[in-house]
Design a protein around this motif. Structure first.
Motif, PDB file in Angstrom:
ATOM      1  N   LYS A 289       0.838  -1.189   0.000  1.00  0.00           N
ATOM      2  CA  LYS A 289       0.000   0.000   0.000  1.00  0.00           C
ATOM      3  C   LYS A 289       0.879   1.247   0.000  1.00  0.00           C
ATOM      4  CE  LYS A 289      -4.059  -1.970   2.256  1.00  0.00           C
ATOM      5  NZ  LYS A 289      -5.076  -1.786   3.307  1.00  0.00           N
ATOM      6  N   THR A 290       0.348   2.338  -0.515  1.00  0.00           N
ATOM      7  CA  THR A 290       1.066   3.608  -0.416  1.00  0.00           C
ATOM      8  C   THR A 290       1.016   4.071   1.025  1.00  0.00           C
ATOM      9  OG1 THR A 290      -0.874   5.002  -0.793  1.00  0.00           O
ATOM     10  CG2 THR A 290       0.329   4.242  -2.754  1.00  0.00           C
ATOM     11  N   ARG A 291       1.919   4.962   1.357  1.00  0.00           N
ATOM     12  CA  ARG A 291       1.920   5.514   2.725  1.00  0.00           C
ATOM     13  C   ARG A 291       0.574   6.162   3.049  1.00  0.00           C
ATOM     14  NH1 ARG A 291       5.785   6.726   6.443  1.00  0.00           N
ATOM     15  NH2 ARG A 291       7.389   6.019   5.010  1.00  0.00           N
ATOM     16  N   GLU A 292       0.012   6.894   2.066  1.00  0.00           N
ATOM     17  CA  GLU A 292      -1.260   7.585   2.294  1.00  0.00           C
ATOM     18  C   GLU A 292      -2.380   6.584   2.549  1.00  0.00           C
ATOM     19  OE1 GLU A 292       0.878   8.280  -0.160  1.00  0.00           O
ATOM     20  OE2 GLU A 292       1.613  10.151   0.731  1.00  0.00           O
ATOM     21  N   GLN A 293      -2.415   5.502   1.755  1.00  0.00           N
ATOM     22  CA  GLN A 293      -3.429   4.468   1.953  1.00  0.00           C
ATOM     23  C   GLN A 293      -3.276   3.805   3.318  1.00  0.00           C
ATOM     24  OE1 GLN A 293      -2.482   2.054  -1.448  1.00  0.00           O
ATOM     25  NE2 GLN A 293      -4.326   2.672  -2.582  1.00  0.00           N
ATOM     26  N   ALA A 294      -2.043   3.551   3.693  1.00  0.00           N
ATOM     27  CA  ALA A 294      -1.774   2.891   4.975  1.00  0.00           C
ATOM     28  C   ALA A 294      -2.233   3.739   6.142  1.00  0.00           C
ATOM     29  CB  ALA A 294      -0.285   2.578   5.099  1.00  0.00           C
ATOM     30  N   VAL A 295      -1.900   5.015   6.088  1.00  0.00           N
ATOM     31  CA  VAL A 295      -2.278   5.920   7.181  1.00  0.00           C
ATOM     32  C   VAL A 295      -3.794   6.047   7.255  1.00  0.00           C
ATOM     33  CG1 VAL A 295      -2.213   8.317   7.973  1.00  0.00           C
ATOM     34  CG2 VAL A 295      -0.117   7.209   7.180  1.00  0.00           C
ATOM     35  N   THR A 296      -4.445   6.193   6.097  1.00  0.00           N
ATOM     36  CA  THR A 296      -5.897   6.332   6.079  1.00  0.00           C
ATOM     37  C   THR A 296      -6.580   5.080   6.624  1.00  0.00           C
ATOM     38  OG1 THR A 296      -5.787   7.788   4.159  1.00  0.00           O
ATOM     39  CG2 THR A 296      -7.910   6.768   4.619  1.00  0.00           C
ATOM     40  N   ASP A 297      -6.116   3.921   6.176  1.00  0.00           N
ATOM     41  CA  ASP A 297      -6.717   2.666   6.621  1.00  0.00           C
ATOM     42  C   ASP A 297      -6.535   2.457   8.114  1.00  0.00           C
ATOM     43  OD1 ASP A 297      -7.408   2.175   4.037  1.00  0.00           O
ATOM     44  OD2 ASP A 297      -5.905   0.620   3.680  1.00  0.00           O
TER      45      ASP A 297
END
Length: 263
Positions: free
Chosen positions: A241-249
């Motif tokens: 996952k991208t960092r942004e996806q990881a943080v959001t999830d």
């Protein structure tokens, strides 16, 4: 920050939260309202205030402070640059020496410049330096910086006689934190800062940036929350996952706050 934005929306809609005051210990008080919690040291020699909340509520904040003591606000200490801690500076710190970390001052200047705003109070800012202490009315007040945490220029304010410290947004008590990556937030160092403070001041009461006054045991739980979130985000990134996806999830998932009291 997200909190700053939501508070700004509240301000525009005129539905501001009630402003209340709680005695913490000795001559130290916490004021809750629209923005970061305000710490107040009330002495016969004058007042030291920590943070200033939003401009819209600043006159009411002053009224509440006056119910604690009519003395002059001699010092206004700013824990970090976000608007829910700094927008009230002109009103709350009108006649005060304003203390903040140089990186906080730089970030505040940059954010105001982006809005095309200039503030005269910058001429009264006294930059934090290592070992800085204020003695006021028999209380020794220390200002500590542990490197990047919530932002690049966080200050912790310690009231030695009262056994209280104010963390600013290095502690969101009972809620997930905002992490200001753009300003150099470092959650690894943030965790180390929490552990250092709790080891050094085990019997102290804590005024968090947001949430109710509490104790070191709860602050350690918050460090556990940050540790868990770092681990989960790292695992998500490793999974592609991208960092942004990881943080959001992970920052919105219920299991991230497992074991952390959101009371």
């Amino acid at each position: 920050s997200i909190l700053w934005f939501s508070i700004s929306v509240l301000a525009q809609s005129q539905e501001m939260p009630a402003i209340t005051v709680e005695k913490v210990s000795g001559n130290v008080y916490c004021l809750y309202g629209a923005g970061g919690n305000i710490g107040i040291l009330a002495t016969e020699e004058g007042l030291l205030v920590v943070d200033s909340q939003m401009e819209q509520v600043a006159p009411e904040v002053l009224k509440q402070i006056a119910t604690i003591s009519p003395k002059q606000i001699k010092y206004l200490v700013i824990t970090q640059y976000h608007g829910d801690h700094t927008d009230g500076i002109e009103v709350i710190g009108k006649d005060a020496v304003i203390i903040m970390h140089p990186k906080c001052r730089a970030s505040l200047a940059k954010s105001l410049e982006a809005k095309g705003v200039k503030k005269e109070y910058f001429s009264r800012i006294k930059d934090w330096t290592p070992g800085m202490v204020v003695e006021l009315g028999g209380e020794k007040v220390e200002f500590l910086h542990f490197g990047n945490g919530h932002t690049a220029g966080d200050l912790v304010v310690v009231f030695e006689k009262a056994n209280v410290f104010h963390t600013g947004d290095l502690f969101f008590h009972g809620m997930p934190p905002y992490i200001d990556v753009a300003d150099g937030a470092d959650t690894g160092n943030w965790i180390h800062t929490i552990e250092t403070l709790c080891k050094k001041y085990p019997g102290y009461k804590i005024i968090p940036g947001h949430g109710k006054v509490t104790v070191p045991d709860e602050y350690i739980k918050f460090a556990g929350y940050l540790t868990y979130m770092r681990k989960e985000v790292a695992a998500a990134i490793a999974a592609g996952k991208t960092r942004e996806q990881a943080v959001t999830d992970r920052s919105t998932a219920k299991d991230v706050i497992a074991g952390y009291s959101l009371g």
